[in-house]
Design an enzyme around this catalytic site. Structure first.
Site, short mmCIF file in Angstrom:
data_model
loop_
_atom_site.label_atom_id
_atom_site.label_comp_id
_atom_site.label_asym_id
_atom_site.label_seq_id
_atom_site.Cartn_x
_atom_site.Cartn_y
_atom_site.Cartn_z
N HIS A 6 0.84 -1.20 0.00
CA HIS A 6 0.00 0.00 0.00
C HIS A 6 0.88 1.25 0.00
O HIS A 6 1.61 1.50 0.96
CB HIS A 6 -0.87 -0.04 1.26
CG HIS A 6 -1.82 1.09 1.39
ND1 HIS A 6 -1.84 1.91 2.49
CD2 HIS A 6 -2.79 1.55 0.56
CE1 HIS A 6 -2.79 2.82 2.34
NE2 HIS A 6 -3.38 2.62 1.18
N HIS A 49 -0.62 10.90 -2.19
CA HIS A 49 -1.91 10.53 -1.61
C HIS A 49 -2.81 11.73 -1.33
O HIS A 49 -3.99 11.73 -1.65
CB HIS A 49 -1.70 9.75 -0.30
CG HIS A 49 -2.97 9.40 0.39
ND1 HIS A 49 -3.58 10.25 1.30
CD2 HIS A 49 -3.78 8.32 0.28
CE1 HIS A 49 -4.70 9.68 1.72
NE2 HIS A 49 -4.85 8.51 1.13
#
Ligand code: G3P
Ligand code: CA
Length: 244
Positions: A6, A49
């Protein structure tokens, strides 16, 4: 259980950097790598992100207010490793293309729920086609409309629909966004496993990201499998893959 990295190996290296992706690509048994994309002011795809640069760099402000050359001047702290920059998606594909061609999957999450980033779908699909990597790419987003757009551009694209609850993922999938996989939060498994057994169910986690210290606590993957989860996106994939 299939293991994904991730934002790369994001517990021991800074998330969404070439360093974190390179470490992940070196792990035996890894199914794939997940990353997040946003667009700069001049329309370039960068891998980060947050909508803002504040948390991961020394600067402040929105990604969409920086040109590529401005955002490339920012630094991401990496301890004893050289500081990193926010990578372009092209830099990441250059790094990973051989591994992707030999079967490693890449989950590209379009971060477009807050700002729709006009043209992002066309740009990313065109780039993936240019690299010839279509077969091992999974596109995901919390925005069903964005995923529907991807599917309209490339009817063969593999789509995973994101939401917190698996029931909401399923609802969105059935709404016609073209998804074949459900990407819920791991605590959002609110349907019996039998109802979702025909799908890949890839669960995501919050949790410790670099430079926070790892806690050492571990997930019971067998328990997650019983809930119908087939894949997990982990910040610390190395901990689970080293077990054998
Ligand atoms: O794709 C799963 C997961 O990455 C979604 O949450 O906030 O880590 O992008 P987030
Ligand atoms: Ca993500």
């Amino acid at each position: 259980m299939k293991i994904w990295a991730h934002r790369g190996c994001s517990q021991i290296y800074p998330e969404n950097t070439l360093l974190a992706f390179e470490k992940a690509a070196g792990l035996d048994g890894l199914t794939g790598i997940e990353l997040d994309i946003q667009l700069t002011k001049d329309g370039e795809i960068v891998v980060i992100h947050d909508e803002r640069v504040d948390r991961t760099t020394e600067s402040i402000g929105y990604v969409r207010d920086y040109t590529l050359s401005e955002i490339k001047r920012l630094h991401i702290y990496a301890d004893s490793n050289p500081s990193q920059s926010i990578p372009t998606i092209g830099e990441v594909l250059d790094l990973l293309k051989d591994r992707i061609r030999s079967g490693l999957k890449l989950n590209i999450e379009l971060k477009n729920s807050i700002y729709p980033y006009a043209g992002m779908e066309e740009k990313i699909v065109e780039l993936i086609e240019r690299y010839g990597l279509q077969e091992n790419i999974v596109y995901s987003s919390f925005s069903a409309l964005s995923l529907e757009k991807i599917k309209n551009i490339d009817s063969q694209a593999e789509i995973g629909i994101l939401d917190t609850r698996v029931s909401d993922c399923l609802y969105k999938l059935k709404g016609g966004c073209g998804a074949v996989a459900l990407h819920p939060y791991w605590r959002g498994m609110d349907l019996p496993a039998e109802k979702i057994q025909e799908y890949s169910v890839r669960a995501w986690f919050t949790g410790h990201l670099y430079p926070e210290r790892p806690t050492g606590s571990k997930l019971d993957l067998a328990l997650l499998e019983k809930k119908g989860i087939t894949d997990v996106f982990l910040n610390e994939p190395e901990v689970y893959l080293n077990e054998g």
